[in-house]
Each structure stands twice: as structure tokens, then as C-alpha cells.
Design an enzyme around this catalytic site. Structure first.
Site, short mmCIF file in Angstrom:
data_model
loop_
_atom_site.label_atom_id
_atom_site.label_comp_id
_atom_site.label_asym_id
_atom_site.label_seq_id
_atom_site.Cartn_x
_atom_site.Cartn_y
_atom_site.Cartn_z
N GLU A 173 0.81 -1.23 0.00
CA GLU A 173 0.00 0.00 0.00
C GLU A 173 0.84 1.28 0.00
OE1 GLU A 173 -2.67 -0.61 3.29
OE2 GLU A 173 -3.71 -2.23 2.28
N ASN A 218 1.78 -5.18 -3.21
CA ASN A 218 0.39 -5.43 -2.84
C ASN A 218 -0.32 -4.12 -2.54
OD1 ASN A 218 -1.56 -7.59 -2.11
ND2 ASN A 218 -1.48 -6.63 -0.07
N HIS A 254 -10.81 -5.49 -1.97
CA HIS A 254 -11.80 -5.28 -0.91
C HIS A 254 -12.98 -4.53 -1.54
CE1 HIS A 254 -9.10 -6.69 2.18
NE2 HIS A 254 -8.18 -5.82 1.82
N GLU A 284 -6.77 -10.33 -1.31
CA GLU A 284 -7.53 -10.10 -0.07
C GLU A 284 -9.02 -9.98 -0.34
OE1 GLU A 284 -5.80 -6.95 2.30
OE2 GLU A 284 -3.77 -7.40 1.63
N ASP A 286 -12.69 -9.66 -0.49
CA ASP A 286 -13.92 -9.76 0.30
C ASP A 286 -14.90 -8.72 -0.22
OD1 ASP A 286 -12.89 -7.45 1.52
OD2 ASP A 286 -12.42 -8.47 3.40
#
Ligand SMILES: *[C@@H]1O[C@H](CO)[C@@H](O)[C@H](O)[C@H]1NC(C)=O
Ligand SMILES: *[C@@H]1O[C@H](CO)[C@@H](O)[C@H](O)[C@H]1NC(C)=O
Ligand SMILES: *[C@@H]1O[C@H](CO)[C@@H](O)[C@H](O)[C@H]1NC(C)=O
Ligand SMILES: *[C@@H]1O[C@H](CO)[C@@H](O)[C@H](O)[C@H]1NC(C)=O
Length: 367
Positions: A173, A218, A254, A284, A286
């Protein structure tokens, strides 16, 4: 021995006084349903269809999850999850809590578990704005001092675990939405060079192991074309120009129910990375509800559709259940982002992933 124990339990039950209870006059609450662990098996399906695996993040050890038998039964089932990512235990504050004092026990716990169950581990992460040790943030280091701290951390951690780590998220990030570097102790002290140096040190660490350990960048917001995604392409190109190792980019993914990027957009963003000759991992995934109610049939079907759309090469869901989700604490009032619900029962999204992997139309994406 066995029958003696059973008799003792039965005798205790008989001796239990008949008190009024909230469970309809019985003395015990209804047992929770057993965790759902039967077919379809997502990792097995993914591997049968030519993918590397389907994995999940897990925030263990030291959390309630670690002592929840149902949770542990699912997370260690290699037919459901072929890969684990430690949600926290390999981050800086855990691996180097004091300067030059390394603690590998939390990470070892996950690696031991994964190796026992033939799962691979994506190691996460080396350089990030958050979850840093106080010694990093409480002192006004010079750029040279902080660069040395970063180098020591990367060289020690990467060489320690070596290829027990399938890959490392080296920098996590680093970018703002407008494509500029975001503020962190690293950027604010060292400047943009911190990013490239992190990969230079990680490349050197991998070289020292003599193993093939993949190095990733990432981030979130790279799942569709746009300013931030273009900036990430440029970071990769610069790393390649500098001859640093960069094997892939992790798209965190996300998403929000009903606001997940379209398949065309997700494919376009991924193709941009693949065109640079690197891999793409959905790291990741979701899909959270932004407001209650979470469990309406229409909401669950839309969530299933969003998962279905997002199932792509080498995908990794970011934790798998609503019981221990990171979402409610980070986004108050939001939640139910995962593919298992809080009693470890599968949601339509679970079956949508299976159908997407198999290339079948989605039967659970509509009510
Ligand atoms: C862990 O479980 C205990 C006992 O049920 C509970 O009090 C606590 O709030 C839980 N912690 C978290 C972070 O969910
Ligand atoms: C090392 O990390 C583990 C896991 O977080 C923790 O339980 C333990 O107390 C740590 N050890 C030291 C010496 O700090
Ligand atoms: C770091 O620098 C800031 C700004 O100059 C100052 O306010 C702070 O007291 C310094 N911190 C330490 C630990 O020296
Ligand atoms: C989980 O799903 C099952 C089956 O749909 C349902 O009976 C149960 O109430 C749900 N649990 C929670 C906490 O939502």
C-alpha cells in the site's frame, strides 16, 4: 477408562439441578451447527481447473480464532484452502519488536500449520505504513539510518524463512488514489527511493537464500483501470528498469456489495499487469455490505454475483468468515463481507466461487 468417563458425565448431567433457563427449559443452549467442511472444495476445484490455488488470510495465533475448533477445522482444510496468508504475524511490529531483536514465533506457527496441511504461505509484509515497531516511529531517524533499518529488517526476515515463504509482499500500500506515494515514516523520511530500495534489499535477500521466492507489490484500488493502477504499472516498470526482482502484483480486492468492478474492468486491469510480464494475484478478496441488513436473500445473491465476477487466476480470499472479519472495526456499520457466516455456515458467495471456478453459470447470484 472411556466408559468410566462417560458414566461420570452422565451422572453429572443427572445431578444438574433443573433451573429455569432461556433455552426453553433445557439446561444447555442448542449446540452450534457443525462448521461446513464438505464439498464443493474450493481449492481442489481451483487446482483441477489449472489455478495455483485458492487461499485465505488467517489472523492466528494469539486470537480467538486460534482456539475456535470450527474455524481451525476450516482454515486447515487443504481441500478448501491451498494457501494461507498471515493477516498480522509477519508484520514489522511482530517480527522485529525491538531494533535487531527478531521474533519469528508467530510466523512459525502459521508456517508449521500450513506445511503440515500441504498449504503454501504468501508472506505478508515487509514495508508498510502501519503495524510498525515503536523504535521505527518514535525516533526522528535520518534517511540513511532508516534505510539501514529497512535493509536489516528485510535481509533478516527474508533469509530466515527462506523458501518456506512462497512469496513476500515487499511493499504494501505505497500509493494514494491519485497515484502519488502516500505518507509513511518510510516515504516521509527517505523519499520515493524507499520504495525501490525495499525491492533492491529484498532481491539481495532472495539471492542470498539461493531459492526462488517471489516478490510482490500489494495494494488496493488496482482492480480496475485508473490513475492509481497506471501508477502501479509505472512502479513495476521502474523496478524492472533497475533490475530488481518483481514477480507480481497483489490486487487486494476489498469490494462493496453491488459496487464491485465489472468483469471487463477487472480483466483490463489484470491484463495491464500481465503485459509487463509479471503475475497477478487477487490477495484479499472480500465483498462487504455497506449497511445493514446483511442477510437478505437479495443482498446475499448480489454478494454472490460480486464474488463470482471477481474469481480470477490465483485468487486468495482475505479471511473467510464473518465471525472474525476485519471489516466491522475498520468500517463501522459495515460487514458480512466473507463467504462463511458467523456460525461458519456457507453463504451463497461460497457456491458462486465454486461455479465461477468451474465455468458454470451462477445459480446462486439471483433470488
Ligand atoms: C474473544 O472471546 C472473548 C470470550 O468470548 C470475548 O470476550 C472477546 O471479546 C473476544 N475477542 C474478540 C477480539 O473478538
Ligand atoms: C514473540 O511473539 C509471540 C507471538 O506474537 C509472542 O507470544 C511472544 O510473547 C513474543 N516473544 C517475545 C520474547 O516477545
Ligand atoms: C522529532 O521531530 C519533531 C519535529 O521537529 C519534534 O517535534 C519531535 O520532538 C522530535 N522527536 C524526537 C523523539 O526527537
Ligand atoms: C448462518 O447461516 C445459517 C444457514 O443459512 C443460518 O441458519 C444461521 O442463522 C446463520 N448464522 C448467522 C450468525 O448469521
Amino acid at each position: 477408562m472411556y466408559s468410566y468417563t462417560a458414566t461420570a458425565v452422565a451422572a453429572l448431567a443427572l445431578l444438574q439441578p433443573a433451573i429455569a433457563s432461556p433455552w426453553g427449559g433445557k439446561n444447555h443452549p442448542p449446540p452450534p451447527p457443525p462448521p461446513q467442511v464438505g464439498p464443493p472444495y474450493l481449492n481442489q476445484l481451483a487446482q483441477q481447473h489449472g489455478k495455483l490455488w485458492l487461499g485465505t488470510a488467517a489472523d492466528i495465533p494469539g486470537t480467538n480464532e486460534s482456539t475456535d475448533a470450527g474455524y481451525m477445522e476450516i482454515v486447515t482444510n487443504e481441500k478448501i484452502f491451498g494457501q494461507l496468508t498471515p493477516a498480522n504475524m509477519m508484520k514489522f511490529q511482530y517480527t522485529e519488536p525491538e531494533q535487531n531483536v527478531f521474533n519469528y514465533s508467530g510466523g512459525d506457527y502459521i508456517l508449521d500449520l500450513a506445511e503440515r496441511d500441504h498449504q503454501r504461505v504468501r508472506c505478508h509484509n515487509l514495508v508498510w505504513v502501519d503495524e510498525l515497531s515503536p523504535f521505527v516511529t518514535n525516533t526522528n531517524w535520518t534517511a540513511a539510518q532508516l534505510t539501514a533499518i529497512m535493509k536489516t529488517h528485510i535481509l533478516n526476515v527474508v533469509t530466515h524463512w527462506s523458501d518456506r515463504c512462497y512469496s513476500w509482499d515487499v511493499v504494501n500500500e505505497a500509493l494514494n488514489g491519485d497515484g502519488t506515494f502516500s505518507s509513511s515514516v518510510w516515504y516521509d523520511t527517505i523519499g520515493p527511493e524507499y520504495f525501490y530500495q525495499a525491492y533492491e534489499f529484498a532481491t539481495e535477500a532472495v539471492r542470498r537464500t539461493g531459492k526462488d521466492i517471489k516478490l510482490y507489490y500489494n495494494d488496493y484500488g488496482l482492480e480496475n483501470p485508473g490513475t492509481k493502477t497506471t501508477a502501479a504499472y509505472n512502479l513495476v516498470k521502474e523496478l524492472q528498469k533497475r533490475k530488481s526482482r518483481i514477480d507480481g502484483v497483489g490486487l487486494e480486492s476489498h469490494f462493496e456489495v453491488g459496487a464491485t468492478p465489472s468483469l471487463a474492468d477487472q480483466n483490463a486491469a489484470k491484463k495491464g499487469f500481465l503485459a509487463l510480464g509479471i503475475n497477478v494475484a487477487v490477495t484479499e478478496l472480500d465483498v462487504r455490505f455497506t449497511a445493514e441488513p446483511y442477510y437478505t436473500p437479495a443482498g446475499l445473491a448480489q454478494q454472490a454475483q460480486d464474488y463470482y465476477t471477481s474469481v480470477q487466476s490465483c485468487m486468495t480470499v482475505w479471511d473467510f468468515d464473518d465471525k472474525y472479519s476485519w471489516v466491522p472495526s475498520t468500517f463501522p456499520g459495515q460487514g458480512a463481507a466473507d463467504i462463511y457466516n458467523a456460525t461458519l455456515q456457507r453463504k451463497p458467495a461460497y457456491y458462486a466461487i465454486a461455479e465461477a471456478i468451474e465455468g458454470k453459470p451462477c445459480t446462486v447470484c439471483k433470488v
